[in-house]
Design an enzyme around this catalytic site. Structure first.
Site, PDB file in Angstrom:
ATOM      1  CE  LYS A  39      -3.878  -2.273   2.273  1.00 58.20           C
ATOM      2  NZ  LYS A  39      -4.419  -2.691   1.019  1.00 58.20           N
ATOM      3  CB  CYS A  40       4.283   1.664  -0.632  1.00 56.05           C
ATOM      4  SG  CYS A  40       5.682   2.778  -0.814  1.00 56.05           S
TER       5      CYS A  40
END
Length: 167
Positions: A39-40
């Site tokens: 989730k970067c």
């Protein structure tokens, strides 16, 4: 085992499925070790990492992914969720390992070793963000450290030089 390990291959790691392991099976290969997160803002680099792996694996490159949740909780999933995400979203086939810490008192011995061997910008040791990359030659020497801003494709020249060098 701390950062004083005699060899990167001696450091215990845990595979994504929970199996105890070391990096010994990768002795003699060029390693690209990356702390990853699902989730970067850099998560799209999975595509480039997989492309590097598929292009060069037959010549001896192995990309090794180590999930890390230390940067704004960007890897919140458990091992099964990480496996599903990598497989379904990016068709990742390179080896993935258990979630670990890269900084602080609880930093994994592998990352203590890597940071000691290849310092970052202005000599710092700390990992600044997910998708920091370490390049290791066939003899187990850490020969490069690349920031999260470095796209995997930019490593092609360095990887090809290492693959062409005698072991």
């Amino acid at each position: 085992m701390e950062a004083t390990a005699t060899s990167i291959y001696d450091i215990p790691v845990t595979a994504l499925d929970g199996t105890a392991a070391t990096l010994a099976p990768y002795r003699g290969q060029v390693l690209l070790i990356v702390n990853v997160a699902s989730k970067c803002g850099f998560t799209g680099q999975y595509k480039g990492l997989e492309e590097l792996y598929r292009t060069h694996k037959d010549r001896g490159l192995v990309v090794l992914g180590f999930p890390c949740n230390q940067f704004m909780g960007q890897e919140p999933g458990d091992a099964e969720e990480i496996k599903q995400f990598c497989s379904l979203k990016y068709d990742v086939t390179f080896p993935m390992f258990a979630k670990l810490n890269v900084n602080g008192a609880e930093a994994h011995p592998l990352y203590k070793y890597l940071k000691s061997a290849a310092r970052g910008f202005l000599g710092t040791q700390g990992i600044k963000w997910n998708f920091t990359k370490f390049l290791v030659d066939r003899s187990g020497h850490v020969v490069g450290r690349y920031s999260a801003l470095t796209e995997p494709s930019k490593l092609t020249g360095d990887i090809e030089r290492l693959l062409a060098a005698p072991a």
